[in-house]
Write a protein that holds these residues in place. Structure first.
Motif, PDB file in Angstrom:
ATOM      1  N   LEU A 103       0.968  -1.212  -0.145  1.00 39.97           N
ATOM      2  CA  LEU A 103      -0.017   0.075  -0.107  1.00 39.97           C
ATOM      3  C   LEU A 103       0.949   1.109  -0.007  1.00 39.97           C
ATOM      4  O   LEU A 103       0.560   2.153  -0.787  1.00 39.97           O
ATOM      5  CB  LEU A 103      -0.815  -0.163   1.228  1.00 39.97           C
ATOM      6  CG  LEU A 103      -2.266  -0.855   1.304  1.00 39.97           C
ATOM      7  CD1 LEU A 103      -3.053  -0.795   2.332  1.00 39.97           C
ATOM      8  CD2 LEU A 103      -3.022  -0.296  -0.105  1.00 39.97           C
ATOM      9  N   LYS A 107       1.048   4.631  -2.479  1.00 44.48           N
ATOM     10  CA  LYS A 107       0.955   6.148  -2.078  1.00 44.48           C
ATOM     11  C   LYS A 107       2.294   6.951  -2.625  1.00 44.48           C
ATOM     12  O   LYS A 107       2.054   7.791  -2.956  1.00 44.48           O
ATOM     13  CB  LYS A 107       0.993   6.097  -0.764  1.00 44.48           C
ATOM     14  CG  LYS A 107       1.090   7.426  -0.091  1.00 44.48           C
ATOM     15  CD  LYS A 107       1.078   7.384   1.382  1.00 44.48           C
ATOM     16  CE  LYS A 107       0.876   8.844   1.876  1.00 44.48           C
ATOM     17  NZ  LYS A 107       1.909   9.819   1.432  1.00 44.48           N
ATOM     18  N   ASN A 168      -4.246   1.254 -10.044  1.00 39.22           N
ATOM     19  CA  ASN A 168      -3.839   1.539  -8.479  1.00 39.22           C
ATOM     20  C   ASN A 168      -5.178   1.588  -7.574  1.00 39.22           C
ATOM     21  O   ASN A 168      -5.175   1.056  -6.495  1.00 39.22           O
ATOM     22  CB  ASN A 168      -3.201   2.702  -8.445  1.00 39.22           C
ATOM     23  CG  ASN A 168      -1.500   2.675  -8.841  1.00 39.22           C
ATOM     24  OD1 ASN A 168      -1.296   1.492  -9.106  1.00 39.22           O
ATOM     25  ND2 ASN A 168      -0.998   3.734  -8.600  1.00 39.22           N
ATOM     26  N   GLN A 172      -5.338  -1.287  -4.428  1.00 39.59           N
ATOM     27  CA  GLN A 172      -5.861  -0.737  -3.234  1.00 39.59           C
ATOM     28  C   GLN A 172      -6.889  -1.316  -2.695  1.00 39.59           C
ATOM     29  O   GLN A 172      -6.773  -1.880  -1.366  1.00 39.59           O
ATOM     30  CB  GLN A 172      -6.058   0.863  -2.984  1.00 39.59           C
ATOM     31  CG  GLN A 172      -6.299   1.399  -1.658  1.00 39.59           C
ATOM     32  CD  GLN A 172      -6.504   2.958  -2.072  1.00 39.59           C
ATOM     33  OE1 GLN A 172      -6.206   3.498  -2.835  1.00 39.59           O
ATOM     34  NE2 GLN A 172      -6.987   3.316  -0.838  1.00 39.59           N
TER      35      GLN A 172
END
Length: 282
Positions: A103, A107, A168, A172
């Protein structure tokens, strides 16, 4: 041409939905999904190279809105494949750390591409002529190195970035679902009175997911304060069914072109028919 592209995309989504629900092994699921998506993207490329866009706006629409939906699926399944292949053996603590690190990588990409994220998410279009037309690029816009190796007849400077954003989002969701599963793995169900008859869900998983979202949206459980994940886990428990990445399936349901609430609509029609024929049923 755009109609052909939409047809290929719709068929691809149907195939991937089937794979997600029918293949439980994550590695095999990714392998099959990548295989199918590569074929679809190859057909897509043939159509684009064989035909010409009617206008710059149509070309921008293709590279900004349509092609990324194909590429994002390749990125997503390839990333999930790598994540699961590299998943360490260990207890819940080790796995939580591993998925949280993944994760953090998402980011980091977000932070590095923040300007483009803002441009795309805000629905801006003033730079579309540079971002989504073939042969138009500006080295000052910090191009990814892959662009110089890509097929210029089938790529623009930023269509891959859009695909990465879409992928993404799904990655996620996948990682967050994994963390939730780990947190609940050791949860022991309290003993409770069991009914004499065991009920099984015999419709499709997609239908159950649609129903769960409808119940959550209407707020009919726990006075509307029940979390979506709690509702999903409850149904998984009572029906002994694995709904997998139900939030990702909902994204596909939402993308349906016709009858987005297919199962709910069928329930409504069946109940109305039963009411009309009530005298015959009692």
């Amino acid at each position: 041409m755009i109609q052909q592209v939409n047809s290929i995309l719709e068929k691809l989504n149907e195939q991937l939905n089937f794979i997600d629900l029918e293949i439980d092994d994550e590695i095999k699921r990714c392998e099959k999904a990548i295989e199918i998506t590569l074929k679809a993207k190859d057909n897509l490329k043939k159509i684009v190279l064989k035909n010409q866009f009617k206008s710059q706006n149509e070309e921008i629409h293709f590279f900004k809105d349509l092609k990324p939906q194909f590429t994002s699926k390749l990125i997503y399944y390839n990333m999930i494949y790598k994540i699961e292949m590299k998943r360490p053996n260990g207890g819940n603590r080790v796995l939580k750390k591993y998925y949280n690190n993944e994760l953090q990588k998402l980011k980091a990409y977000f932070d590095n591409e923040l300007d483009f994220y803002k441009y795309y998410r805000s629905g801006s279009s003033y730079l579309d002529y540079k971002y989504f037309l073939r042969g138009e690029y500006d080295i000052k816009l910090a191009l990814d190195s892959y662009y110089f190796e890509a097929d210029s007849s089938f790529s623009t400077s930023c269509d891959f970035k859009v695909a990465r954003i879409l992928a993404n989002d799904l990655i996620q969701l996948y990682l967050e679902d994994k963390l939730i599963m780990i947190e609940n793995k050791d949860f022991s169900d309290k003993s409770q009175r069991k009914p004499n008859t065991k009920l099984m869900w015999t419709s499709s998983k997609v239908a159950l997911i649609e129903l769960i979202y409808a119940l959550h949206t209407e707020g009919v459980l726990n006075n509307g304060v029940a979390d979506l994940k709690d509702i999903a886990e409850y149904f998984e428990h009572i029906f002994e069914i694995d709904l997998g990445q139900y939030r990702r399936v909902f994204l596909e349901i939402r993308a349906r072109k016709a009858d987005k609430t297919k199962f709910i609509s069928a329930l409504n029609e069946a109940l109305l028919k039963r009411m009309e024929n009530y005298d015959e049923l009692i």
